[in-house]
Design an enzyme around this catalytic site. Sequence first.
Site, PDB file in Angstrom:
ATOM      1  N   LYS A 244       0.820  -1.211   0.000  1.00 27.47           N
ATOM      2  CA  LYS A 244       0.000   0.000   0.000  1.00 27.47           C
ATOM      3  C   LYS A 244       0.860   1.272   0.000  1.00 27.47           C
ATOM      4  CE  LYS A 244      -4.163  -2.099   0.949  1.00 27.47           C
ATOM      5  NZ  LYS A 244      -3.783  -3.500   0.735  1.00 27.47           N
TER       6      LYS A 244
HETATM    7  C1  PLP Z   1      -4.398  -4.599   0.150  1.00 23.92           C
HETATM    8  C2  PLP Z   1      -3.628  -5.853   0.066  1.00 23.92           C
HETATM    9  C3  PLP Z   1      -3.913  -6.839  -0.894  1.00 23.92           C
HETATM   10  C4  PLP Z   1      -5.065  -6.724  -1.870  1.00 23.92           C
HETATM   11  O1  PLP Z   1      -4.852  -5.742  -2.849  1.00 23.92           O
HETATM   12  P1  PLP Z   1      -6.071  -5.203  -3.724  1.00 23.92           P
HETATM   13  O2  PLP Z   1      -5.504  -4.064  -4.485  1.00 23.92           O
HETATM   14  O3  PLP Z   1      -7.119  -4.779  -2.726  1.00 23.92           O
HETATM   15  O4  PLP Z   1      -6.535  -6.311  -4.585  1.00 23.92           O
HETATM   16  C5  PLP Z   1      -3.118  -7.982  -0.936  1.00 23.92           C
HETATM   17  N1  PLP Z   1      -2.124  -8.161  -0.037  1.00 23.92           N
HETATM   18  C6  PLP Z   1      -1.826  -7.236   0.898  1.00 23.92           C
HETATM   19  C7  PLP Z   1      -0.721  -7.520   1.864  1.00 23.92           C
HETATM   20  C8  PLP Z   1      -2.551  -6.051   0.988  1.00 23.92           C
HETATM   21  O5  PLP Z   1      -2.255  -5.148   1.948  1.00 23.92           O
END
Ligand code: PLP
Length: 495
Positions: free
Chosen positions: A113
Amino acid sequence: MKYTSTRDQNVSLTGAQAILQGLSKDGGLLVPEKFPRLHSADIEILRKMTYPQRAATIMELFLPEFSRDTLYAMTKQAYSADRWDNGNAAPLCKLDDTTYTLELWHGPTSAFKDIALQMLPRLTAAALEKTGERSDIVILVATSGDTGKAALEGFADVPRTKIMVFYPENGVSDIQKLQMATQSGDNVNVIAVKGNFDDAQTGVKRIFGNAAFAENLLSRDLKLSSANSINWGRLLPQIVYYFSSYLDLVSSGEIEMLDHIDYCVPTGNFGNILAGYYARKMGLPIGRFICAANKNDVLDEFIKTGHYNAKREFYATSSPSMDILISSNLERLLYDLSGQNAIEISGYMSSLRENGKFTVSNEILDHISDLFVSGSASDDETASTIRAVFNEKRYLMDTHTAVALKVLQDIRKAERIPAKTVIVSTASPYKFGSSVLNALGIESNGDGFNEIAKLEAYTNTNAPEQLKNLRGKNIRFKDAVSKDDMQNAVVNWLA
Ligand SMILES: *Cc1c(COP(=O)(O)O)cnc(C)c1O
């Protein structure tokens, strides 16, 4: 470049407006009216650039009202070597001749993120200036763990913004809780909600939906906004690492320019994999996408059948960031595959709202089948995958990445020649220490720091410094509220 709504083609906004607004007023998502197309010569030019230069060049195509220099000033800071623990925001690691991981978790909060949330606050600040907006921005976030910390870290001390994060009191790991409770910055606040993630999320949505409250804020020159992945300013920075990883593979001689490769993505809200789809649409030679789900396999079923059914049991898994039944960004994919048919999309979404499900047209399903394959992995399968990869290759992966690898392995069983595939790795294994320890067959009693120490000792790897350093940090935020008191908490904080 104009942005429109997936539910109303009369909407027309600039990129800066789209970033500040987050969501379209009709409830739809904001999308570019047209996608820029890069030719092989353009892609070759990108190849010789650094990550921050690639990022500024790609983002300028979507935000022409921001100059390349302005964007480059932002990307240089967001992706500077000192913010990413190995000096690179998106490094690749080779697992075997056809499999690579793209490690997007070397940033300040150890989850992917960060790639987007190191940029969004800078884009927000620039958009405030660009649009002449008078109000300051108040960001409210409900988090199941990763988004909250990444958003706090990104928005801390950004002028003209404030951020408040709500997390479920007993729904995040020790380390995740500490990461948030120790957050620095004069414009931040963090509060636990006595309930689960859905309670926190519903509470935030209720505040967003309160028109009287919004009006009151506006009279004080404040505007609510969100930092979750429905915001275009969060999606755009994610397109970059698809280009960047492809080009790094070319530069290191692993592939030839214009070879097609696959990407395997552990998917929750569909933001990550959608950014890859957009990169492909812009001309990046991607073969297909492998959409990996955990036991909450609503997307796997959808990709195989065209039926989206959110009316199912919800499971709390060892990959909690993918525990999602309503995958918001799927709407943007469907909009594109329907030939930008806002009426058709509105129909699907009202069916989802009213009945918890919808079924797409055969045309859309055909497009999906051409481009996407999918699968799901249970917690047990995830754990054995972590153990096997570690034992065979001494490579340590987190639970989300392991879901992706397991799904890829399953799909390859049915195929003779494996396509070269990049697995998008989304979190540091140290963020999910207890699941990773258990997967390796080690008991995980004790607190988060104890888990970090055990994992370091057993695997002979190093935990990210910023997780280890939490130990000495001052706990700034200790409050917990009931879900009905969330709005009061916002009011008191802003007073
Ligand atoms: C947010 C997240 C995801 C999922 O990503 P999306 O963009 O919502 O599909 C997968 N793994 C981790 C560790 C995340 O923080």
